[in-house]
Scaffold this motif. Sequence first.
Motif, mmCIF file in Angstrom:
data_model
loop_
_atom_site.group_PDB
_atom_site.id
_atom_site.type_symbol
_atom_site.label_atom_id
_atom_site.label_comp_id
_atom_site.label_asym_id
_atom_site.label_seq_id
_atom_site.Cartn_x
_atom_site.Cartn_y
_atom_site.Cartn_z
ATOM 1 N N PRO A 154 -4.373 3.055 -1.917
ATOM 2 C CA PRO A 154 -4.899 2.066 -0.966
ATOM 3 C C PRO A 154 -6.388 1.808 -1.064
ATOM 4 O O PRO A 154 -6.840 0.722 -0.684
ATOM 5 N N TYR A 155 -7.180 2.769 -1.497
ATOM 6 C CA TYR A 155 -8.636 2.606 -1.591
ATOM 7 C C TYR A 155 -9.239 2.036 -0.302
ATOM 8 O O TYR A 155 -10.201 1.271 -0.334
ATOM 9 N N GLY A 156 -8.655 2.386 0.824
ATOM 10 C CA GLY A 156 -9.203 1.980 2.110
ATOM 11 C C GLY A 156 -8.622 0.707 2.685
ATOM 12 O O GLY A 156 -8.986 0.311 3.795
ATOM 13 N N PHE A 157 -7.719 0.038 1.993
ATOM 14 C CA PHE A 157 -7.142 -1.209 2.489
ATOM 15 C C PHE A 157 -5.915 -0.956 3.366
ATOM 16 O O PHE A 157 -5.044 -0.160 3.007
ATOM 17 N N HIS A 158 -5.843 -1.651 4.501
ATOM 18 C CA HIS A 158 -4.635 -1.622 5.323
ATOM 19 C C HIS A 158 -3.504 -2.404 4.663
ATOM 20 O O HIS A 158 -2.350 -1.973 4.666
ATOM 21 N N GLN A 159 -3.841 -3.583 4.145
ATOM 22 C CA GLN A 159 -2.857 -4.433 3.487
ATOM 23 C C GLN A 159 -3.308 -4.721 2.061
ATOM 24 O O GLN A 159 -4.493 -4.956 1.816
ATOM 25 N N MET A 160 -2.348 -4.715 1.136
ATOM 26 C CA MET A 160 -2.653 -5.043 -0.256
ATOM 27 C C MET A 160 -1.534 -5.926 -0.808
ATOM 28 O O MET A 160 -0.364 -5.538 -0.778
ATOM 29 N N ARG A 161 -1.898 -7.107 -1.281
ATOM 30 C CA ARG A 161 -0.965 -7.949 -2.032
ATOM 31 C C ARG A 161 -1.645 -8.230 -3.364
ATOM 32 O O ARG A 161 -2.481 -9.122 -3.503
ATOM 33 N N LEU A 162 -1.240 -7.430 -4.341
ATOM 34 C CA LEU A 162 -1.989 -7.318 -5.589
ATOM 35 C C LEU A 162 -1.386 -8.150 -6.708
ATOM 36 O O LEU A 162 -0.173 -8.195 -6.890
#
Length: 494
Positions: free
Chosen positions: A154-162
Amino acid sequence: MNRAAWLIATALCCGLLLPQSARAQAEFFPPDPGIKMDEFPNIVLITGDHLRWDHVAANGNDAILTPHMDRLAREGVTFRSHFTVGVACAPNRASLMTGRYPHAHGVISNGIQMPQDEVTLTHVLRKAGYYTGQMGKLHFLPHKDRDHREPHPPYGFHQMRLSDEPGCYDDAYGRWLWAQGEDAREKARVTMPGERLQFEHYVFEGEDSTTHASWVATETLTFIDDTLKRHPGRPFFVHAGFYAPHPPLNPPASALALYEGRKLPPRRYSADEVSLLPQNLARSMTALLETPEDTWDSYRKYFYAMVSHLDENIGRIIDAVEQAGIANRTLFVLTSDHGDYLGDHNLYNKSARPYDGALRIPLIFRGPGVPANVVSDELVEIVDVMPTLLEMLELKLPKGNQGMSLMPVMQGGPGRELIYMQAMSNRMVRTQSAKYWIDADGEEVLFDYSTDPHELRNVAQSPQHASLLNTLRVQLIRKAISARDPLPERIRPY
């Protein structure tokens, strides 16, 4: 090779200037006492890929059409001498998000994973109360031989759409395309990295709304809308990671039509520039010397069209923020990971060569706390973005941060004395008046901007430039020492 060049080359080979293992400590800082969460601005960080500084019209290029980026520049501060500190996507993205040089965070080239114990801007903002989102390209993990459906750190992200590529992987973009139908998926598909053709450019076959740039903007808008509804009053940080204008160049026809009959600036090259370069570097720069000018013209127009399509989707984000009534408390930051030679020096793409086309990139701040209509030509680096944002928010820098806040520069203060760039086998320093580059074999390049603003004549062997050459050699060594990784901290005398 003379003794000074030999000493620098030896340092490169023996470890003084080579990458070190990542040693950052995962320590997060809360805001200073008395700061309320609703006093923080929202932050929209926008990055392009291969977007160089003069591909924003407001930075002096009347041939390119970028009205939305121009608006950000007009209503904020644009830094026209902003530089990368690495030579590829992953190193600079890691430096942007950590405020640390490549040798410090360890991502000295593509193909290296961003260490999970590095403290990112996102970590600090999340700890301070921000709701955080990553949409599009991040490039913290290598692409090749990876299942893009697997969970991502996650590197600190709540949401990730990569989506780190524009249609060749079964990532969030690829799966979204499948949901639009098999026809949409196939029309957006691109070749895999490593299999792409030289000068590959063609018109995007699908609907404009299904391009990768459009998808990144749509996902960013969805994140903002969702956050405002589900977390009212909570500040958000979202990174809109666009792939454009990265090759392969596949703009929609609507963007390409903007450049029909439009004259582009001339390419910057000279017939004899390769003959003045060191042997190894010269050998790597001859492949495209016989490329017909109409091939360059066509390729460059497609590239410009990619930039304009990117700009159109940046405009969608700006408009949505205004329509949501949060423009006065939303900070926009626009930059890129690196640029593109785009025909200058008979090169395209990017590399560790010593040219501004790949190293000089846009940087624009707009929003609360940022003066309007300011243009700065002071030297600044991509590692300076994180400390600037954290000073604006009155949040402490994580230990090991190597950037400087640009808030004083926005008010007319001085920037950096020089820029420092790191690659696997070479290093570079650049001042306002000159640039010095050396590789691990001791080959040297020196450009004197007072007589050669377009970097066409290497004068490293010129007796008239011996004093300048020696000055920059010393500056490179001093910078390499001062830019050492500050972590781990020394906690006892012994």
